[in-house]
Design a protein around this motif. Structure first.
Motif, PDB file in Angstrom:
ATOM      1  N   THR A  42       8.507  26.872  -8.926  1.00  0.00           N
ATOM      2  CA  THR A  42       7.187  27.000  -8.310  1.00  0.00           C
ATOM      3  C   THR A  42       6.154  26.382  -9.227  1.00  0.00           C
ATOM      4  OG1 THR A  42       7.784  29.045  -7.158  1.00  0.00           O
ATOM      5  CG2 THR A  42       5.429  28.605  -7.472  1.00  0.00           C
ATOM      6  N   LEU A  43       5.287  25.571  -8.655  1.00  0.00           N
ATOM      7  CA  LEU A  43       4.208  24.909  -9.396  1.00  0.00           C
ATOM      8  C   LEU A  43       2.891  25.476  -8.917  1.00  0.00           C
ATOM      9  CD1 LEU A  43       3.540  22.572 -11.409  1.00  0.00           C
ATOM     10  CD2 LEU A  43       3.278  21.102  -9.406  1.00  0.00           C
ATOM     11  N   SER A  44       2.104  26.047  -9.811  1.00  0.00           N
ATOM     12  CA  SER A  44       0.803  26.601  -9.424  1.00  0.00           C
ATOM     13  C   SER A  44      -0.299  25.594  -9.760  1.00  0.00           C
ATOM     14  CB  SER A  44       0.554  27.934 -10.133  1.00  0.00           C
ATOM     15  OG  SER A  44       0.601  27.786 -11.540  1.00  0.00           O
ATOM     16  N   ILE A  45      -1.175  25.377  -8.805  1.00  0.00           N
ATOM     17  CA  ILE A  45      -2.248  24.385  -8.953  1.00  0.00           C
ATOM     18  C   ILE A  45      -3.554  24.986  -8.468  1.00  0.00           C
ATOM     19  CG2 ILE A  45      -3.071  22.079  -8.328  1.00  0.00           C
ATOM     20  CD1 ILE A  45      -0.213  21.236  -7.814  1.00  0.00           C
ATOM     21  N   ALA A  46      -4.602  24.883  -9.281  1.00  0.00           N
ATOM     22  CA  ALA A  46      -5.939  25.323  -8.892  1.00  0.00           C
ATOM     23  C   ALA A  46      -6.728  24.121  -8.413  1.00  0.00           C
ATOM     24  CB  ALA A  46      -6.642  25.996 -10.059  1.00  0.00           C
ATOM     25  N   ARG A  90      -9.715  33.096 -16.289  1.00  0.00           N
ATOM     26  CA  ARG A  90      -8.268  33.092 -16.096  1.00  0.00           C
ATOM     27  C   ARG A  90      -7.546  32.847 -17.417  1.00  0.00           C
ATOM     28  NH1 ARG A  90      -6.531  30.118 -10.544  1.00  0.00           N
ATOM     29  NH2 ARG A  90      -4.570  31.099 -11.201  1.00  0.00           N
ATOM     30  N   ARG A  91      -8.172  32.097 -18.302  1.00  0.00           N
ATOM     31  CA  ARG A  91      -7.574  31.878 -19.628  1.00  0.00           C
ATOM     32  C   ARG A  91      -7.548  33.188 -20.408  1.00  0.00           C
ATOM     33  NH1 ARG A  91      -5.399  31.856 -23.769  1.00  0.00           N
ATOM     34  NH2 ARG A  91      -5.559  30.413 -25.535  1.00  0.00           N
ATOM     35  N   LEU A  92      -8.629  33.934 -20.379  1.00  0.00           N
ATOM     36  CA  LEU A  92      -8.681  35.206 -21.098  1.00  0.00           C
ATOM     37  C   LEU A  92      -7.700  36.220 -20.529  1.00  0.00           C
ATOM     38  CD1 LEU A  92     -12.549  35.564 -21.582  1.00  0.00           C
ATOM     39  CD2 LEU A  92     -10.845  35.045 -23.344  1.00  0.00           C
ATOM     40  N   ALA A  93      -7.438  36.115 -19.237  1.00  0.00           N
ATOM     41  CA  ALA A  93      -6.512  37.042 -18.576  1.00  0.00           C
ATOM     42  C   ALA A  93      -5.071  36.541 -18.607  1.00  0.00           C
ATOM     43  CB  ALA A  93      -6.955  37.255 -17.136  1.00  0.00           C
ATOM     44  N   ASN A  94      -4.834  35.393 -19.273  1.00  0.00           N
ATOM     45  CA  ASN A  94      -3.502  34.784 -19.312  1.00  0.00           C
ATOM     46  C   ASN A  94      -2.949  34.521 -17.909  1.00  0.00           C
ATOM     47  OD1 ASN A  94      -3.199  34.727 -22.191  1.00  0.00           O
ATOM     48  ND2 ASN A  94      -2.808  36.943 -22.141  1.00  0.00           N
ATOM     49  N   LYS A  95      -3.836  34.055 -17.026  1.00  0.00           N
ATOM     50  CA  LYS A  95      -3.437  33.770 -15.650  1.00  0.00           C
ATOM     51  C   LYS A  95      -3.804  32.334 -15.251  1.00  0.00           C
ATOM     52  CE  LYS A  95      -3.654  38.557 -14.016  1.00  0.00           C
ATOM     53  NZ  LYS A  95      -4.249  39.490 -13.026  1.00  0.00           N
ATOM     54  N   LEU A  96      -3.686  31.419 -16.186  1.00  0.00           N
ATOM     55  CA  LEU A  96      -3.976  30.030 -15.863  1.00  0.00           C
ATOM     56  C   LEU A  96      -2.909  29.462 -14.939  1.00  0.00           C
ATOM     57  CD1 LEU A  96      -5.086  28.492 -19.288  1.00  0.00           C
ATOM     58  CD2 LEU A  96      -6.498  28.757 -17.238  1.00  0.00           C
ATOM     59  N   SER A 320     -16.130  11.208 -11.703  1.00  0.00           N
ATOM     60  CA  SER A 320     -14.789  11.563 -11.276  1.00  0.00           C
ATOM     61  C   SER A 320     -14.546  13.050 -11.329  1.00  0.00           C
ATOM     62  CB  SER A 320     -13.749  10.860 -12.157  1.00  0.00           C
ATOM     63  OG  SER A 320     -13.783  11.360 -13.476  1.00  0.00           O
ATOM     64  N   ILE A 321     -13.531  13.445 -10.596  1.00  0.00           N
ATOM     65  CA  ILE A 321     -12.879  14.712 -10.832  1.00  0.00           C
ATOM     66  C   ILE A 321     -11.472  14.362 -11.318  1.00  0.00           C
ATOM     67  CG2 ILE A 321     -14.220  15.995  -9.163  1.00  0.00           C
ATOM     68  CD1 ILE A 321     -11.762  15.854  -7.304  1.00  0.00           C
ATOM     69  N   ALA A 322     -10.768  15.353 -11.819  1.00  0.00           N
ATOM     70  CA  ALA A 322      -9.461  15.074 -12.402  1.00  0.00           C
ATOM     71  C   ALA A 322      -8.554  16.275 -12.214  1.00  0.00           C
ATOM     72  CB  ALA A 322      -9.609  14.751 -13.890  1.00  0.00           C
ATOM     73  N   GLN A 323      -7.300  16.081 -12.617  1.00  0.00           N
ATOM     74  CA  GLN A 323      -6.376  17.189 -12.730  1.00  0.00           C
ATOM     75  C   GLN A 323      -5.762  17.144 -14.124  1.00  0.00           C
ATOM     76  OE1 GLN A 323      -3.264  16.771  -9.789  1.00  0.00           O
ATOM     77  NE2 GLN A 323      -3.198  14.561 -10.077  1.00  0.00           N
ATOM     78  N   SER A 324      -5.450  18.294 -14.645  1.00  0.00           N
ATOM     79  CA  SER A 324      -4.866  18.367 -15.975  1.00  0.00           C
ATOM     80  C   SER A 324      -3.846  19.489 -16.024  1.00  0.00           C
ATOM     81  CB  SER A 324      -5.946  18.623 -17.031  1.00  0.00           C
ATOM     82  OG  SER A 324      -5.382  18.738 -18.330  1.00  0.00           O
ATOM     83  N   ILE A 325      -2.793  19.254 -16.778  1.00  0.00           N
ATOM     84  CA  ILE A 325      -1.875  20.340 -17.077  1.00  0.00           C
ATOM     85  C   ILE A 325      -2.617  21.329 -17.980  1.00  0.00           C
ATOM     86  CG2 ILE A 325       0.315  20.943 -18.175  1.00  0.00           C
ATOM     87  CD1 ILE A 325       1.261  18.102 -17.567  1.00  0.00           C
ATOM     88  N   THR A 326      -2.449  22.595 -17.736  1.00  0.00           N
ATOM     89  CA  THR A 326      -3.090  23.602 -18.576  1.00  0.00           C
ATOM     90  C   THR A 326      -2.205  23.902 -19.789  1.00  0.00           C
ATOM     91  OG1 THR A 326      -2.055  25.489 -17.477  1.00  0.00           O
ATOM     92  CG2 THR A 326      -4.119  24.648 -16.514  1.00  0.00           C
ATOM     93  N   THR A 327      -2.761  24.651 -20.718  1.00  0.00           N
ATOM     94  CA  THR A 327      -1.962  25.058 -21.866  1.00  0.00           C
ATOM     95  C   THR A 327      -0.770  25.894 -21.424  1.00  0.00           C
ATOM     96  OG1 THR A 327      -3.517  26.892 -22.154  1.00  0.00           O
ATOM     97  CG2 THR A 327      -3.849  24.944 -23.532  1.00  0.00           C
ATOM     98  N   SER A 328      -0.958  26.692 -20.383  1.00  0.00           N
ATOM     99  CA  SER A 328       0.142  27.494 -19.851  1.00  0.00           C
ATOM    100  C   SER A 328       1.194  26.617 -19.187  1.00  0.00           C
ATOM    101  CB  SER A 328      -0.399  28.516 -18.845  1.00  0.00           C
ATOM    102  OG  SER A 328       0.658  29.246 -18.249  1.00  0.00           O
ATOM    103  N   GLY A 329       0.738  25.648 -18.389  1.00  0.00           N
ATOM    104  CA  GLY A 329       1.676  24.760 -17.720  1.00  0.00           C
ATOM    105  C   GLY A 329       2.483  23.926 -18.702  1.00  0.00           C
TER     106      GLY A 329
END
Length: 449
Positions: A42-46, A90-96, A320-329
């Motif tokens: 499963t891949l989660s994307i915001a 979400r970073r503080l809650a470890n839910k990135l 632009s807008i962008a997408q990035s892998i998070t530290t969690s990902g």
């Protein structure tokens, strides 16, 4: 940046996602399939809320191409401050999520907050999307230039765009005026806009041009065309320079004359694309992302042209807008993140799906003439304009903190009202704006922002 400014760049939060991806080499159809493909996970994307409609078919296509893989997406607010606050929480809650959308102006702040991961490992992983793949003008917006993450790349552009000139061909034909061409200057544009403007007494009933002046995609390229920069060496705004005064004056003089429809006037007409579609403006400075909306509301034939030269130099706004892998990902779901991004930027993957909606031009040297967007039925017809304009892009400085940009937008809007409604001299209005903006800049920088 404020919601107002973001939506100036993305005129409808329900428009098809304005993604622009780039590669200097041809990606053979299916070339990414040579790599090991995930069969489960499963891949989660915001995703930014206004991008949801356009991106859902992309997610469905990826799931179809990877049976057993699921995308779990969530929505982020469509304004810059909302994006930042939500991701920090979400970073503080470890839910990135594994991958997040972001905006150019947030790249450094999210990197320093350990929300986003450096994309260099992905770009050097040996996949089809590498360090030289994405269009440099847009990729550079996510290059961190100072601090602990200096030289890191914290985003891959998907919603970049450059400003072009939309024009109503019927209005030009009725007036016997040749269509805009590559030799146009700003003075020629205003001359034609004046001829196309229609009035009833002192009231303008049709504007020759619609241009949002307190928008960085308007004033930054103008200032650069006059050989100056928006910021000084200390990262402070320079709005009292000869270049800045010239740029704002040449636009605001025409707003006062009723030739240019400013942002408030466009709003009164239902928005720039609605005004263009209804024929109450003859020309409109805007971006490719607006194309789906213009196609949906415009009955007259129309096309696009390059922005005219200012001071003998062609510069055009970009963002632009962008997408990035998070530290969690990066830590927990790297392989699936990498596979999705390689698929997303391929000609037969996400780019093809996004381009089909007219809102995206993949600014890829190998895809500048790709049929995935050039073969779409016109209008627009002169598609080379969207690709060619990239080389003239002038971006808003990436060192501007998001909190300061919100102040900039507010103060320049106040300056426009002071000049156009109350006849305050341009230099005085800009001086007042500069003082408030630089006070905010000093405060944010002192706080480490």
């Amino acid at each position: 940046m404020s919601k107002t400014t973001l939506t100036q760049f993305t005129p409808s939060r329900r428009t098809v996602l304005a993604g622009l991806a780039a590669s200097p080499f041809a990606l053979a159809a299916g070339s990414h399939f040579a790599m090991a493909q995930p069969t489960s996970g499963t891949l989660s994307i915001a995703v930014l809320d206004w991008a949801e409609t356009g991106i859902k078919p992309v997610f469905a296509a990826y799931e179809a191409a990877r049976p057993g893989v699921k995308i779990d997406y969530s929505l982020l607010p469509g304004d810059y401050q909302g994006i930042r606050q939500t991701l920090l929480s979400r970073r503080l809650a470890n839910k990135l999520p594994d991958i997040t959308y972001l905006a150019d102006i947030l790249a450094t702040q999210l990197a320093n907050a350990e929300v986003t991961a450096d994309m260099r490992p992905f770009l050097t992983s040996g996949g089809p999307i590498g360090m030289t793949s994405l269009a440099k003008p847009f990729l550079d917006q996510y290059l961190v230039t100072s601090g602990p993450n200096k030289d890191g790349i914290f985003g891959l552009p998907i919603g970049a765009d450059t400003v072009v000139l939309y024009y109503n061909k019927k209005h030009f034909d009725d007036a016997g005026i040749p269509y805009p061409n590559d030799d146009w200057t700003f003075e020629k544009q205003i001359e034609v806009a004046t001829q196309l403007t229609q009035k009833s007494g002192t009231t303008t009933t049709r504007y020759g041009l619609a241009a949002s002046v307190p928008w960085h995609a308007t004033y930054v390229p103008g200032i650069e065309a006059f050989g100056d920069t928006l910021l000084d060496e200390n990262n402070m705004y320079k709005l009292q320079t000869e270049a800045a005064i010239k740029v704002f004056t040449m636009y605001w003089d025409q707003v006062k004359a009723g030739v240019i429809a400013s942002t408030p006037q466009q709003t009164q007409l239902g928005g720039g694309f609605q005004a263009f579609g209804a024929g109450t403006v003859s020309m409109l400075q805007s971006v490719r992302a607006l194309t789906p909306l213009i196609r949906s509301v415009t009955t007259d034939d129309w096309d696009v042209a390059l922005e005219p030269k200012i001071n003998g130099v062609r510069k055009t706004g970009m963002g632009s807008i962008a997408q990035s892998i998070t530290t969690s990902g990066q830590a927990n779901n790297k392989d699936l993140c990498y596979d999705y991004l390689n698929w997303f930027y391929s000609e037969d993957g996400g780019m093809k799906i996004l381009a089909a909606g007219y809102g995206t031009v993949p600014p890829v040297e190998a895809l500048y003439e790709s049929p995935i967007w050039t073969a779409l039925p016109g209008p627009p017809y002169d598609n080379r304009v969207f690709a060619e304009s990239i080389q003239y892009g002038a971006m808003n400085p990436t060192s501007i903190p998001a909190d300061v940009q919100a102040v900039v937008d507010t103060e320049l809007t106040k300056a426009e009202e002071a000049v156009t409604l109350n006849n305050v001299p341009v230099a005085d209005a800009l001086k007042a704006a500069e003082a408030v903006i630089n006070e905010a800049m000093a405060r944010v920088l002192a706080a480490g922002g």
